[in-house]
Scaffold this motif. Structure first.
Motif, PDB file in Angstrom:
ATOM      1  N   UNK A  36       0.840  -1.189   0.000  1.00 44.42           N
ATOM      2  CA  UNK A  36       0.000   0.000   0.000  1.00 44.42           C
ATOM      3  C   UNK A  36       0.877   1.242   0.000  1.00 44.42           C
ATOM      4  N   UNK A  37       0.277   2.355  -0.343  1.00 41.80           N
ATOM      5  CA  UNK A  37       0.943   3.660  -0.241  1.00 41.80           C
ATOM      6  C   UNK A  37       0.152   4.478   0.774  1.00 41.80           C
ATOM      7  N   UNK A  38       0.775   4.879   1.861  1.00 34.63           N
ATOM      8  CA  UNK A  38       0.078   5.677   2.866  1.00 34.63           C
ATOM      9  C   UNK A  38       0.009   7.123   2.414  1.00 34.63           C
ATOM     10  N   UNK A  39      -1.213   7.656   2.327  1.00 31.79           N
ATOM     11  CA  UNK A  39      -1.439   9.014   1.837  1.00 31.79           C
ATOM     12  C   UNK A  39      -1.462  10.012   2.981  1.00 31.79           C
ATOM     13  N   UNK A  40      -2.251   9.735   4.011  1.00 35.04           N
ATOM     14  CA  UNK A  40      -2.389  10.690   5.110  1.00 35.04           C
ATOM     15  C   UNK A  40      -2.968   9.994   6.327  1.00 35.04           C
ATOM     16  N   UNK A  41      -2.599  10.512   7.510  1.00 34.58           N
ATOM     17  CA  UNK A  41      -3.216  10.094   8.760  1.00 34.58           C
ATOM     18  C   UNK A  41      -3.550  11.349   9.561  1.00 34.58           C
TER      19      UNK A  41
END
Length: 203
Positions: A36-41
């Protein structure tokens, strides 16, 4: 809704960002079965067990079980052309481009690729802190985003912010504390909404 109630119903990032998804590094799933590619938290810097909401883009190349996230509600969208079959406790769901499904993060869920690979947007919300939703729609012209919008992903077409930034397919805008208005051209978008549990979501 009054200005004060709008502000209380928002869970925005500290500042607006435009993310080019293809430039993000690939990370292994929690269970190691995919990437996966983490976009934002939110809040920024939160870990996998401390976020209020989280957005990531998964690459689904072959069949695999999903990771479990107890206490989290998951909103899953097929964001590129293709077809997958998801097995959830209620049965199976066939999803194609632009279609989504929501399910509790503790559920045992698996996916099979029928026509792919595909990219999928995962929007997760901490059930104890907030609620979330995804909305896919076709838009053109100047559109103001709703106060509850946490982020927007471009699926088809293009958009431009009021200060000149351009977005194309699979670009993602994460909203900051200021309101956002964009000019869309023949676009299909998915907006992701998050609001605290003590407020109501206004369509």
């Amino acid at each position: 809704m009054t200005k004060a109630s709008e502000e209380n119903s928002r869970l925005p990032m500290a500042s607006r960002s435009i993310i080019r998804t293809g430039r993000l590094p690939r990370l292994p799933w929690k269970n190691g079965a995919g990437t996966t590619r983490e976009v934002a938290v939110f809040p920024g810097g939160s870990g996998p067990d401390s976020f209020r909401w989280r957005i990531s883009v998964a690459s689904i190349i072959e069949g695999a079980p999903f990771s479990t996230f107890p206490g989290v509600d998951r909103h899953f969208l097929v964001a590129t052309p293709g077809t997958i079959e998801m097995t959830i406790p209620e049965g199976t769901a066939i999803l194609t481009f632009g279609q989504s499904v929501s399910f509790p993060g503790e559920d045992e869920v698996a996916v099979q690729v029928l026509n792919g690979p595909v990219s999928a947007v995962n929007f997760m919300t901490d059930r104890t802190a907030c609620s979330g939703a995804q909305h896919v729609q076709r838009v053109s012209g100047r559109v103001a985003l709703k106060a509850s919008t946490a982020a927007l992903v471009m699926l088809v077409g293009s958009a431009q912010t009021e200060d000149g930034w351009k977005l194309g397919p699979m670009d993602i805008l994460t909203c900051g504390p200021e309101s956002e208005t964009l000019n869309f051209t023949a676009a299909t978008i998915c907006t992701m909404h998050a609001w605290p549990n003590n407020t109501a979501f206004a369509e």
